[in-house]
Design an enzyme around this catalytic site. Structure first.
Site, short mmCIF file in Angstrom:
data_model
loop_
_atom_site.label_atom_id
_atom_site.label_comp_id
_atom_site.label_asym_id
_atom_site.label_seq_id
_atom_site.Cartn_x
_atom_site.Cartn_y
_atom_site.Cartn_z
N HIS A 1 -7.68 -5.29 -1.37
CA HIS A 1 -6.41 -4.67 -0.95
C HIS A 1 -5.57 -5.61 -0.09
O HIS A 1 -4.34 -5.47 -0.05
CB HIS A 1 -6.72 -3.38 -0.19
CG HIS A 1 -5.54 -2.47 -0.03
ND1 HIS A 1 -4.78 -2.04 -1.09
CD2 HIS A 1 -4.99 -1.90 1.08
CE1 HIS A 1 -3.81 -1.24 -0.65
NE2 HIS A 1 -3.92 -1.14 0.66
N SER B 1 0.84 -1.19 0.00
CA SER B 1 0.00 0.00 0.00
C SER B 1 0.88 1.24 0.00
O SER B 1 1.65 1.46 -0.93
CB SER B 1 -0.96 -0.03 1.19
OG SER B 1 -1.98 0.92 1.06
N ASP C 1 -9.29 -4.60 -5.96
CA ASP C 1 -8.95 -3.68 -4.88
C ASP C 1 -9.81 -2.42 -4.99
O ASP C 1 -9.60 -1.58 -5.88
CB ASP C 1 -7.45 -3.33 -4.97
CG ASP C 1 -6.93 -2.61 -3.74
OD1 ASP C 1 -7.73 -1.98 -3.03
OD2 ASP C 1 -5.70 -2.67 -3.49
#
Length: 719
Positions: free
Chosen positions: A696, A589, A664
């Site tokens: 995600h 991320s 995601d």
């Protein structure tokens, strides 16, 4: 990599777990649950303060039960409700304020990160009657304080059910997918302001305050979902990217007796991140924010007249954090947290909004507020006063005097207090100790009894090759940054080892903490057993070291954080046992955004990088998170573009692996696809993988095992 400057490490502790080293940890064991820790599931104190409830599960046969325990003896008193017969398996519960009714959640399915749909029941403790709220799946059912009614959201509208006669009334009628949402939040509020239920009962159950979201003008987003059928389909929802339109949010009050709904005029605030009733049933508090999120106002609404007055206003050159610490005392004076003096601390305000006094102070941060004991005039909180990588529980009087440290073990302590603040259950862990649950007296922190620990897991781990984390600080760019290092168990200072760095680095985050391991920590153990030195450094912009340190990266995400990781890698390469020609970095991320930037801007330092689910341009990410730190792209174009790896793919020299889930909804796969195209057009070779329909977290079935097998192989082949 060229050697540059001398490294200074100030060791603050060397942590070790056992000495037995018979086996190496395997990926199959990590993601097969071999090292699963024991927890206390969904514990809540009863109103009497003498007992608490715990939700217990059994796997074979699959069943659930809500059991009551005595704090003093820790013995089970009774089972309040259990699955079986007409009562289906339930996965969560909540009480009405008077504890006469229990709300049970069944058949729960996720929508996004926090939002859920489910079939819900109300169980009456006195009559043992079970009432199904609705035949279809609903959202956020909430019992009225006296347990006579339950409000919930169905298809973006709010309903109220009268439990006695099982009649249901629809409060709003304009809810519609993609346009109007009543009573629950839109995607970006859920993700970035951290709440889903956007309605609240007042203290006597006569009124409901709720938010209405008009997302008509929010740009539409869709993702291809591949599924198992012949044709893919599109998952569609509203997602405001940085600089685009957000939902128009308004506040409304519903009167239960009359059935009337009224509007509250807050002068068109951009965000309404919190609503909370005071103790007076006619007094509602509302927090509003401007788009830049650097001007927060706390309003008082008189529900009898809908008149609005300003209680408090807080501004910051960067942004003001929103949290759930606001607590109203009996007279509607209130406790508030603020970074006003440079660190996050507790403050006491009168009901008129005037400051009475600052409760806590010092060059450290309050990290959690637990509650206020009216009888003894004590406030309970968690802080990093004992070092920013540790957490302890404290109590203090509202005048800021008579502070007591209630926990003694160095590591991460968190507390769950009984309603009358006689006891608290402490959850403790450290880098060497898995979770322990113990009962303490709240007045002095004295240990009453041990409840549960993970001694079996500790014993099991003694049979494995296990390398401790060495906590330290490293001076980079004028700051002492928190760091840990994991060396191979058979470490030889006369040998050279490859360096593999891990980080997240996002604003206010912390990766270097004295707490028990997650699955990625176990993976780092696998790498250490393969001869890698794993290091994590929390650079500028991370949390719990004061406002100025955290907010230094404002309007420049990816600049100072990347500089710190590059400088740390250079400095670590001065160590005689680090192979300066074998330096890698990885992250997920925000951490993937960082690792991508590091291998590009630090192409003379890093030979390898892995980026999982990375942001590659903040122009692609949502409004609330991105604009909090960056303002809008229209206002700050260079801040967005100067640190976007899309704009300098030609700098890639080392080995690079890019991974994303195609489903995601948070960091869209668009980020990775655009990075792929940029690298292709720059004629740069790299590796990449897309996990179909995965969100995600990229998990489910064998997905985690497959992913980390890929990551492990990439590290071994390229570092």
């Amino acid at each position: 990599m060229k050697k540059q400057v001398f490294l200074f490490l100030s060791l603050v502790g060397f942590l070790a777990i056992g000495t037995a080293q018979q086996k190496q940890i395997t990926l199959e064991e990590i993601w097969g649950g071999a090292f699963r820790t024991e927890y206390m599931d969904v514990l809540r104190s009863m109103n009497n303060g003498k007992q608490y409830t715990v939700l217990n599960f059994s796997r074979s046969p699959r069943s659930s039960s809500l059991d009551k325990y005595d704090y003093k003896t820790l013995e089970k008193v009774e089972t309040l409700v259990a699955s079986g017969g007409d009562i289906p398996f339930f996965s969560s519960y909540s009480f009405s304020d008077d504890e006469s009714q229990i709300l049970l959640a069944t058949e729960v399915e996720p929508i996004f990160r926090r939002s859920r749909l489910g079939i819900y029941y109300v169980y009456d403790l006195a009559s043992k009657e079970l009432v199904k709220i609705a035949e279809t799946k609903i959202q956020e059912p909430t019992l009225s304080p006296d347990g006579s009614k339950v409000a919930y959201v169905l298809d973006n509208n709010i309903y109220v059910m009268e439990l006695a006669n099982r009649t249901t009334k629809q409060i709003t009628t304009d809810g519609s997918k993609g346009t109007i949402i009543n009573g629950v939040t839109d995607w970006v509020y859920e993700e970035e302001f951290g709440f889903v239920r956007a309605f609240e009962w007042n203290s006597d159950g006569t009124k409901i305050a709720f938010l209405r979201f008009d997302e008509t003008n929010v740009p539409h987003f869709s993702m291809d979902m591949f599924g198992t059928g012949l044709y893919p389909y599109q998952h569609e929802f509203k997602y405001p990217k940085a600089g685009e339109d957000n939902s128009l949010v308004t506040l409304h009050l519903y009167d239960v007796a009359s059935g009337n709904t009224s509007n509250v005029d807050l002068n068109n605030p951009y965000y309404i991140p919190r609503i909370k009733w005071m103790n007076n049933p006619n007094h509602l508090s509302v927090q509003t924010l401007n788009r830049h999120q650097n001007d927060l106002k706390l309003w008082s609404v008189d529900a009898s007249s809908n008149s609005v007055s300003l209680l408090l206003e807080e501004t910051d050159d960067a942004y003001v954090d929103v949290d759930d610490d606001l607590t109203f005392l009996a007279d509607d004076s209130f406790i508030w947290t603020s970074e006003g003096d440079g660190y996050n601390h507790l403050y006491l305000y009168g009901k008129d909004g005037k400051l009475k006094n600052q409760i806590t102070q010092g060059p450290w941060e309050v990290t959690r507020y637990y509650g206020y004991d009216k009888k003894n005039n004590r406030i309970y909180y968690q802080s990093v006063e004992n070092g920013s990588i540790n957490r302890d529980v404290y109590s203090i009087a509202t005048n800021g005097k008579k502070k007591k440290r209630l926990t003694s073990k160095e590591g991460t302590n968190s507390a769950s207090f009984s309603t009358d603040y006689t006891y608290f259950i402490n959850t403790f862990s450290s880098a060497t100790t898995p979770y322990e649950f113990t009962l303490h007296t709240a007045s002095d922190g004295k240990l009453v009894k041990k409840i549960k620990d993970n001694a079996a897991l500790s014993t099991k781990l003694e049979g494995y090759e296990f390398a401790p984390k060495e906590f330290s600080t490293i001076n980079i760019n004028g700051y002492d940054l928190n760091m840990y290092m994991i060396k191979p168990v058979d470490f030889d200072p006369n040998k050279k080892y490859p360096l593999f760095m891990f980080q997240y680095s996002g604003p206010g985050s912390q990766s270097v903490s004295n707490s028990w391991m997650g699955s990625r920590d176990y993976w780092h153990q696998v790498l250490a057993s393969e001869g890698y030195i794993v290091v994590c450094v929390d650079g500028r912009g991370t949390g719990l070291k004061g406002r100025d340190f955290k907010k230094l990266t404002q309007k420049e995400l990816g600049k100072y954080e990347v500089e710190d990781q590059i400088a740390a890698a250079k400095k670590l390469s001065e160590l005689p046992y680090i192979d300066e020609e074998r330096t890698g970095i990885w992250g997920w991320s925000y951490g993937g955004f960082m690792s991508t930037n590091c291998i590009l801007k630090g192409n003379d330092v890093f030979e390898m990088a892995i980026a999982v689910a990375p942001v590659t341009s903040w122009r692609f990410y949502d409004t609330i998170y991105t604009e909090r730190y960056m303002e809008t792209p229209q206002e700050n174009p260079t801040g967005y573009d100067d640190n976007s790896p899309l704009n300098y793919p030609e700098l890639l020299k080392g080995k690079y692996l890019l991974v994303h889930g195609s489903g995601d909804d948070n960091v869209h796969v668009q980020n990775t696809m655009r990075m792929i195209e940029a690298l292709v057009q720059a004629n740069k070779q790299f590796d990449w993988a897309i996990y179909p329909d995965k969100n995600h977290g990229i998990y489910g079935g064998n997905t985690s095992l497959h992913l980390f097998t890929k990551l492990t192989n990439f590290v071994k082949e390229n570092l």
